[in-house]
Design a protein around this motif. Sequence first.
Motif, PDB file in Angstrom:
ATOM      1  N   LYS A  63      21.536  50.430  59.870  1.00  0.00           N
ATOM      2  CA  LYS A  63      20.483  49.997  60.802  1.00  0.00           C
ATOM      3  C   LYS A  63      19.290  50.939  60.727  1.00  0.00           C
ATOM      4  O   LYS A  63      18.132  50.508  60.785  1.00  0.00           O
ATOM      5  N   ARG A  64      19.574  52.230  60.599  1.00  0.00           N
ATOM      6  CA  ARG A  64      18.484  53.221  60.527  1.00  0.00           C
ATOM      7  C   ARG A  64      17.648  53.002  59.267  1.00  0.00           C
ATOM      8  O   ARG A  64      16.409  53.038  59.321  1.00  0.00           O
ATOM      9  N   ILE A  65      18.289  52.763  58.147  1.00  0.00           N
ATOM     10  CA  ILE A  65      17.552  52.532  56.901  1.00  0.00           C
ATOM     11  C   ILE A  65      16.703  51.266  57.008  1.00  0.00           C
ATOM     12  O   ILE A  65      15.510  51.267  56.686  1.00  0.00           O
ATOM     13  N   MET A  66      17.305  50.183  57.486  1.00  0.00           N
ATOM     14  CA  MET A  66      16.578  48.918  57.554  1.00  0.00           C
ATOM     15  C   MET A  66      15.458  48.961  58.590  1.00  0.00           C
ATOM     16  O   MET A  66      14.476  48.215  58.476  1.00  0.00           O
ATOM     17  N   SER A  67      15.566  49.858  59.565  1.00  0.00           N
ATOM     18  CA  SER A  67      14.497  49.988  60.563  1.00  0.00           C
ATOM     19  C   SER A  67      13.213  50.532  59.934  1.00  0.00           C
ATOM     20  O   SER A  67      12.142  50.469  60.537  1.00  0.00           O
ATOM     21  N   GLU A  68      13.322  51.085  58.736  1.00  0.00           N
ATOM     22  CA  GLU A  68      12.160  51.662  58.062  1.00  0.00           C
ATOM     23  C   GLU A  68      11.412  50.663  57.176  1.00  0.00           C
ATOM     24  O   GLU A  68      10.488  51.046  56.464  1.00  0.00           O
ATOM     25  N   ASP A  69      11.796  49.399  57.235  1.00  0.00           N
ATOM     26  CA  ASP A  69      11.093  48.358  56.468  1.00  0.00           C
ATOM     27  C   ASP A  69      10.911  48.768  55.004  1.00  0.00           C
ATOM     28  O   ASP A  69       9.800  48.775  54.468  1.00  0.00           O
ATOM     29  N   ILE A  70      12.025  49.086  54.355  1.00  0.00           N
ATOM     30  CA  ILE A  70      11.938  49.625  52.996  1.00  0.00           C
ATOM     31  C   ILE A  70      11.488  48.597  51.961  1.00  0.00           C
ATOM     32  O   ILE A  70      11.167  48.962  50.832  1.00  0.00           O
ATOM     33  N   PHE A  71      11.414  47.327  52.358  1.00  0.00           N
ATOM     34  CA  PHE A  71      10.958  46.311  51.413  1.00  0.00           C
ATOM     35  C   PHE A  71       9.564  45.781  51.753  1.00  0.00           C
ATOM     36  O   PHE A  71       9.132  44.772  51.213  1.00  0.00           O
ATOM     37  N   VAL A  72       8.849  46.495  52.605  1.00  0.00           N
ATOM     38  CA  VAL A  72       7.496  46.058  52.950  1.00  0.00           C
ATOM     39  C   VAL A  72       6.491  46.486  51.881  1.00  0.00           C
ATOM     40  O   VAL A  72       5.434  45.874  51.723  1.00  0.00           O
ATOM     41  N   SER A  73       6.837  47.537  51.116  1.00  0.00           N
ATOM     42  CA  SER A  73       5.956  48.006  50.044  1.00  0.00           C
ATOM     43  C   SER A  73       6.769  48.850  49.068  1.00  0.00           C
ATOM     44  O   SER A  73       7.859  49.333  49.401  1.00  0.00           O
TER      45      SER A  73
ATOM     46  N   PHE B 127      28.172  59.943  55.054  1.00  0.00           N
ATOM     47  CA  PHE B 127      27.262  59.039  55.761  1.00  0.00           C
ATOM     48  C   PHE B 127      26.244  59.830  56.588  1.00  0.00           C
ATOM     49  O   PHE B 127      25.052  59.503  56.607  1.00  0.00           O
ATOM     50  N   ARG B 128      26.720  60.881  57.272  1.00  0.00           N
ATOM     51  CA  ARG B 128      25.807  61.685  58.096  1.00  0.00           C
ATOM     52  C   ARG B 128      24.799  62.441  57.225  1.00  0.00           C
ATOM     53  O   ARG B 128      23.649  62.637  57.634  1.00  0.00           O
ATOM     54  N   THR B 129      25.235  62.865  56.047  1.00  0.00           N
ATOM     55  CA  THR B 129      24.328  63.549  55.122  1.00  0.00           C
ATOM     56  C   THR B 129      23.203  62.615  54.693  1.00  0.00           C
ATOM     57  O   THR B 129      22.023  62.996  54.691  1.00  0.00           O
ATOM     58  N   VAL B 130      23.560  61.387  54.340  1.00  0.00           N
ATOM     59  CA  VAL B 130      22.549  60.400  53.952  1.00  0.00           C
ATOM     60  C   VAL B 130      21.609  60.150  55.129  1.00  0.00           C
ATOM     61  O   VAL B 130      20.387  60.062  54.953  1.00  0.00           O
ATOM     62  N   ARG B 131      22.154  60.063  56.330  1.00  0.00           N
ATOM     63  CA  ARG B 131      21.317  59.858  57.518  1.00  0.00           C
ATOM     64  C   ARG B 131      20.292  60.990  57.648  1.00  0.00           C
ATOM     65  O   ARG B 131      19.123  60.764  57.967  1.00  0.00           O
ATOM     66  N   GLY B 132      20.717  62.207  57.390  1.00  0.00           N
ATOM     67  CA  GLY B 132      19.803  63.340  57.435  1.00  0.00           C
ATOM     68  C   GLY B 132      18.681  63.200  56.422  1.00  0.00           C
ATOM     69  O   GLY B 132      17.518  63.504  56.718  1.00  0.00           O
ATOM     70  N   TYR B 133      19.015  62.713  55.231  1.00  0.00           N
ATOM     71  CA  TYR B 133      17.989  62.511  54.202  1.00  0.00           C
ATOM     72  C   TYR B 133      17.012  61.413  54.608  1.00  0.00           C
ATOM     73  O   TYR B 133      15.810  61.506  54.329  1.00  0.00           O
ATOM     74  N   VAL B 134      17.513  60.375  55.249  1.00  0.00           N
ATOM     75  CA  VAL B 134      16.632  59.308  55.753  1.00  0.00           C
ATOM     76  C   VAL B 134      15.641  59.898  56.748  1.00  0.00           C
ATOM     77  O   VAL B 134      14.424  59.635  56.662  1.00  0.00           O
ATOM     78  N   GLU B 135      16.123  60.709  57.679  1.00  0.00           N
ATOM     79  CA  GLU B 135      15.241  61.299  58.694  1.00  0.00           C
ATOM     80  C   GLU B 135      14.176  62.163  58.021  1.00  0.00           C
ATOM     81  O   GLU B 135      13.009  62.146  58.439  1.00  0.00           O
ATOM     82  N   GLN B 136      14.551  62.899  56.986  1.00  0.00           N
ATOM     83  CA  GLN B 136      13.593  63.772  56.305  1.00  0.00           C
ATOM     84  C   GLN B 136      12.573  62.984  55.486  1.00  0.00           C
ATOM     85  O   GLN B 136      11.361  63.245  55.554  1.00  0.00           O
ATOM     86  N   GLU B 137      13.050  62.020  54.713  1.00  0.00           N
ATOM     87  CA  GLU B 137      12.149  61.283  53.827  1.00  0.00           C
ATOM     88  C   GLU B 137      11.192  60.368  54.584  1.00  0.00           C
ATOM     89  O   GLU B 137      10.069  60.129  54.139  1.00  0.00           O
ATOM     90  N   PHE B 138      11.620  59.849  55.731  1.00  0.00           N
ATOM     91  CA  PHE B 138      10.771  58.925  56.485  1.00  0.00           C
ATOM     92  C   PHE B 138      10.088  59.592  57.667  1.00  0.00           C
ATOM     93  O   PHE B 138       9.501  58.917  58.498  1.00  0.00           O
ATOM     94  N   ALA B 139      10.161  60.924  57.729  1.00  0.00           N
ATOM     95  CA  ALA B 139       9.535  61.654  58.856  1.00  0.00           C
ATOM     96  C   ALA B 139       8.023  61.454  58.832  1.00  0.00           C
ATOM     97  O   ALA B 139       7.413  61.410  57.777  1.00  0.00           O
TER      98      ALA B 139
END
Length: 196
Positions: free
Chosen positions: A29-39, A184-196
């Motif tokens: 849900k966190r990844i998809m909340s970032e609209d990764i397919f919008v661009s 899974f938590r490690t990947v979540r951390g990377y999501v937070e960093q990359e989309f900050a």
Amino acid sequence: MTTTETLAGSLRSQRLKAATSSTHDSLDKRIMSEDIFVSRERFAKFVRVQYRFHRDIQTLYATPLLRALLPDLEQRQRLAQIAADLGDLGQGIPAETAAVIPNDIELPQALGWLYVAEGSNLGGTILFKLAAKLGLGAAFGASHLAAHPDGAARHWREFTAALDAIAMTEAQEAAAIEGANVAFRTVRGYVEQEFA
């Protein structure tokens, strides 16, 4: 029959899925909340997350014991494809960071991490179709999401069959579940960093 009894009679891969579903669903849900397919730019951030995770687990693919237990383990790694996708998207390789997985990681935890990697490979087939909307595919920008030539489902079943066949104690199985949740938590951390 209770859920506990049902899980007790299930396969290890099914128990892993049940025990990590909350962490996994939250990450999806966190990844998809970032609209990764919008661009392509948004998608590239996701690919950077993928690269960082697969770099973390790269050493596992060369581990003799894991290679003996899991079929075609060496061929399952995707780091090179992810790096190529980043190049296609005009992205540099993320900077090196401290190793997340210790060199002396025990087998159960390693299996948990690989379970997450193989699961993401299966789920990647859905993302692959969505990436096509951005003009990306197996030849450009989204090669790491393309299904295995034998089919993603078959490739997954071969992995889970091998995983289910490994003899483990209850404590070791708990450690495998913890390894998957940490992944899974490690990947979540990377999501937070990359989309900050």
